[in-house]
Structure formats: C-alpha cells, structure tokens
Design a protein around this motif. Structure first.
Motif, short mmCIF file in Angstrom:
data_model
loop_
_atom_site.label_atom_id
_atom_site.label_comp_id
_atom_site.label_asym_id
_atom_site.label_seq_id
_atom_site.Cartn_x
_atom_site.Cartn_y
_atom_site.Cartn_z
N LEU A 92 21.21 4.74 3.65
CA LEU A 92 20.43 5.98 3.77
C LEU A 92 19.17 5.82 2.92
O LEU A 92 19.26 5.46 1.74
CB LEU A 92 21.25 7.18 3.25
N VAL A 93 18.02 6.06 3.54
CA VAL A 93 16.75 6.09 2.79
C VAL A 93 16.17 7.50 2.95
O VAL A 93 16.06 8.00 4.08
CB VAL A 93 15.76 5.03 3.29
N THR A 94 15.87 8.15 1.82
CA THR A 94 15.32 9.51 1.88
C THR A 94 13.93 9.55 1.25
O THR A 94 13.62 8.79 0.34
CB THR A 94 16.22 10.52 1.14
N MET A 95 13.15 10.48 1.75
CA MET A 95 11.79 10.68 1.24
C MET A 95 11.52 12.18 1.34
O MET A 95 11.27 12.68 2.43
CB MET A 95 10.84 9.88 2.14
N PHE A 96 11.64 12.90 0.24
CA PHE A 96 11.47 14.36 0.26
C PHE A 96 10.17 14.76 -0.42
O PHE A 96 9.99 14.52 -1.62
CB PHE A 96 12.65 15.06 -0.43
N PHE A 97 9.28 15.36 0.34
CA PHE A 97 8.02 15.91 -0.18
C PHE A 97 7.23 14.85 -0.95
O PHE A 97 6.62 15.15 -1.97
CB PHE A 97 8.30 17.15 -1.06
N LEU A 98 7.27 13.63 -0.44
CA LEU A 98 6.50 12.55 -1.06
C LEU A 98 5.07 12.66 -0.52
O LEU A 98 4.67 11.97 0.41
CB LEU A 98 7.14 11.19 -0.75
N GLN A 99 4.36 13.64 -1.11
CA GLN A 99 2.98 13.94 -0.74
C GLN A 99 2.22 14.08 -2.05
O GLN A 99 2.80 14.53 -3.04
CB GLN A 99 2.93 15.29 0.02
N SER A 100 0.98 13.71 -2.03
CA SER A 100 0.25 13.73 -3.29
C SER A 100 -1.20 14.12 -3.05
O SER A 100 -1.81 13.65 -2.09
CB SER A 100 0.32 12.33 -3.93
N PRO A 101 -1.76 15.01 -3.90
CA PRO A 101 -3.17 15.36 -3.75
C PRO A 101 -4.10 14.27 -4.26
O PRO A 101 -5.31 14.35 -4.09
CB PRO A 101 -3.31 16.63 -4.59
N VAL A 102 -3.53 13.25 -4.92
CA VAL A 102 -4.34 12.11 -5.35
C VAL A 102 -3.93 10.90 -4.51
O VAL A 102 -3.01 10.98 -3.71
CB VAL A 102 -4.18 11.84 -6.86
N GLU A 103 -4.61 9.80 -4.74
CA GLU A 103 -4.46 8.63 -3.86
C GLU A 103 -3.00 8.24 -3.62
O GLU A 103 -2.24 8.04 -4.56
CB GLU A 103 -5.21 7.46 -4.50
N PHE A 104 -2.63 8.14 -2.35
CA PHE A 104 -1.27 7.72 -2.01
C PHE A 104 -1.25 7.23 -0.56
O PHE A 104 -1.52 8.02 0.35
CB PHE A 104 -0.29 8.89 -2.20
N PRO A 105 -0.94 5.95 -0.33
CA PRO A 105 -0.97 5.41 1.04
C PRO A 105 0.32 5.78 1.79
O PRO A 105 1.17 4.96 2.05
CB PRO A 105 -1.07 3.90 0.81
N ARG A 106 0.43 7.08 2.14
CA ARG A 106 1.70 7.61 2.65
C ARG A 106 2.17 6.88 3.91
O ARG A 106 3.37 6.60 4.06
CB ARG A 106 1.54 9.11 2.92
N GLU A 107 1.26 6.58 4.84
CA GLU A 107 1.69 5.95 6.10
C GLU A 107 2.26 4.55 5.85
O GLU A 107 3.26 4.17 6.44
CB GLU A 107 0.53 5.91 7.10
N GLU A 108 1.60 3.82 4.97
CA GLU A 108 2.11 2.48 4.62
C GLU A 108 3.50 2.57 4.00
O GLU A 108 4.39 1.77 4.29
CB GLU A 108 1.21 1.87 3.55
N VAL A 109 3.67 3.56 3.11
CA VAL A 109 4.97 3.72 2.42
C VAL A 109 6.04 4.11 3.44
O VAL A 109 7.17 3.62 3.39
CB VAL A 109 4.85 4.75 1.27
N LEU A 110 5.67 4.97 4.40
CA LEU A 110 6.62 5.34 5.45
C LEU A 110 7.05 4.12 6.25
O LEU A 110 8.23 3.94 6.57
CB LEU A 110 5.98 6.35 6.42
N HIS A 111 6.09 3.28 6.60
CA HIS A 111 6.42 2.09 7.37
C HIS A 111 7.37 1.19 6.59
O HIS A 111 8.38 0.72 7.12
CB HIS A 111 5.14 1.33 7.75
N ARG A 112 7.07 1.01 5.30
CA ARG A 112 7.93 0.16 4.47
C ARG A 112 9.32 0.79 4.31
O ARG A 112 10.33 0.11 4.32
CB ARG A 112 7.27 -0.08 3.11
N ALA A 113 9.35 2.13 4.18
CA ALA A 113 10.64 2.83 4.03
C ALA A 113 11.56 2.49 5.21
O ALA A 113 12.76 2.27 5.04
CB ALA A 113 10.42 4.33 3.95
N GLY A 114 10.98 2.43 6.40
CA GLY A 114 11.79 2.09 7.59
C GLY A 114 12.42 0.72 7.49
O GLY A 114 13.56 0.50 7.92
N THR A 115 11.70 -0.22 6.88
CA THR A 115 12.23 -1.59 6.78
C THR A 115 13.37 -1.68 5.76
O THR A 115 14.11 -2.66 5.75
CB THR A 115 11.13 -2.61 6.40
#
Ligand SMILES: C[S@@+](CC[C@H](N)C(=O)[O-])C[C@H]1O[C@@H](n2cnc3c(N)ncnc32)[C@H](O)[C@@H]1O
Length: 218
Positions: free
Chosen positions: A118-141
């Motif tokens: 199980l991989v979870t990601m809850f409210f991993l959002q940031s008003p400062v720099e954060f490459p969210r899409e890249e992290v999502l892609h890596r989370a899937g792997t």
C-alpha cells in the motif's frame, strides 16, 4: 489530518520547501489532528495488512494508525520536526519501533528499491516548489504487484478561504492524478471527488472537496 490550510508562508520569509514547512511546523506543537484521515480508515480496513509507504506523512497520524493495525509502515516527510512528532506519538502508544520507520527526506529526489502493498499520499500539496506530478509517477512505481495506491488531495479551496488567495491556487483533479501516475497496469477502484464536512481555523463549519484516487496494480 489536514485542515485545508495550504497558504501560510514561512514566518521568516524563507520560501525554500524545507524552510517553509519547518516554519509551518514551528507555529505550534501540533499542526494536524493526530487522527487518521477518514478515507484511509474506510479503505484500508478492507485490506490485508502488509507493507505500507506514506509519502508526506506529516506528524504521522496515518502511519501510526496503520502500524496499530498490523501494517509494517515506512513514512517520509520533508520536515524533521514532523517526523520526530510522529515517532514520539508511536512511542507514546507503545508501537514496536520495528513496525514504523519515519524518515525525513525530500520526495522530489527520494527513491527506493522496495515495493509496498500500500502506498498512500494524503494532501501532499505545497504552496512552495514541489514537483507533484513527478512524485506521483514515482509513487506508482513503489507499488508491488497486487498492491494499492491511494492518493487524496484538496480538490478546491476551503469555503472559509478568501477569494484573494484561492483565485491563485491550482488544485488537482482525480483524472489528472491518474494521468500523472501513468501506465495502464492499474484497476481504477475509485477515481472521484468527494465532499467532506470540516471545521475551519475559526470554528466555521463548511464542506471540503477531496480528490480521491484508489488504484490496484495488476
Ligand atoms: C498538508 S501536509 C499533509 C500531511 C499528512 N499527509 C496529513 O494528511 O496530515 C503536507 C506534508 O507534505 C510535506 N512535504 C512538502 N513537500 C515535501 C517534499 N518535497 N518532500 C517530502 N515531504 C514534503 C510537508 O512537510 C507536510 O508534512
């Protein structure tokens, strides 16, 4: 869990990701409720405990809840303060330290060879720099075959936030998050926006919208 606050800037004006989040955690002894996110409680209760990875684990509310239910949990968060609070909560609750490992690391570069049930990601959002899409892609792997990926995000500003702030904010959509994870090796168990009742910082009640993505790897 998150209260919908995504806008405060670091008090010292340092907008580096780590400066921002450390300043945010320094505002109070505890930022989040310490309780499990309700969507996780609903969905993980149906799963057989195994290994879990919580990305952006904050003060460990979800990681501790999973460990208490027999999951072998790894949590990652940028803030050393948040991680220390999560570990202190686990110790207070008598959780075996072998059951929960929380580390401070930057998810924009962090990776692992381990694969999780199980991989979870809850409210991993940031008003400062954060490459969210890249992290999502890596989370899937990081998800093992047959394992689950659960991504929950604020899909809109909270109703108590002024338009002067919320008009400038971008929010994820469930389909956008599925596209960022990528690949076709997934069963789509839940891909939707869900309303949730919440209480704002001044005690105002209102409805929040969560983007919920729950996928199972073939
Ligand atoms: C809104 S909080 C959510 C915390 C927790 N998941 C919860 O639901 O309570 C977002 C978290 O993401 C973490 N974060 C932000 N950028 C990060 C990064 N680059 N690497 C790791 N964690 C990060 C912050 O430190 C913060 O704890």
């Amino acid at each position: 869990m998150s209260n919908g606050d995504t806008t405060n800037a670091g008090a010292d004006g340092d907008l580096s990701p780590s400066g921002f989040w450390e300043a945010r955690y320094a505002e109070s002894d505890r930022i989040w409720s310490g309780r499990v996110n309700p969507v996780l409680a609903d969905l993980a209760d149906e799963l057989t405990p195994g290994t879990a990875l919580d990305l952006g684990c904050g003060e460990g509310g979800d990681a501790v809840w999973l460990a208490q239910r027999g999951w072998q949990v790894t949590g990652i968060d940028l803030s050393g303060t948040a991680v220390a609070r999560g570990l202190a909560a686990a110790t207070r609750l008598g959780i075996d330290p072998r059951q929960i490992r929380l580390h401070s690391a930057d998810l924009s570069t962090w990776t692992t060879e381990e694969r999780f049930d199980l991989v979870t990601m809850f409210f991993l959002q940031s008003p400062v720099e954060f490459p969210r899409e890249e992290v999502l892609h890596r989370a899937g792997t990081f998800v093992a075959p047959g394992g689950h990926l659960l991504i929950v995000a604020h899909a809109a500003a909270p109703p108590w936030m002024g338009a002067e702030h919320s008009n400038h904010m971008d929010f994820p959509t469930p389909e956008g998050d599925v596209a960022a994870v990528g690949g076709d090796g997934w069963d789509r168990l839940i891909v939707e926006v869900r309303p949730r009742e919440a209480v704002g910082p001044q005690g105002q009640s209102g409805e929040l919208l969560d983007s919920v993505v729950f996928l199972r790897r073939h």
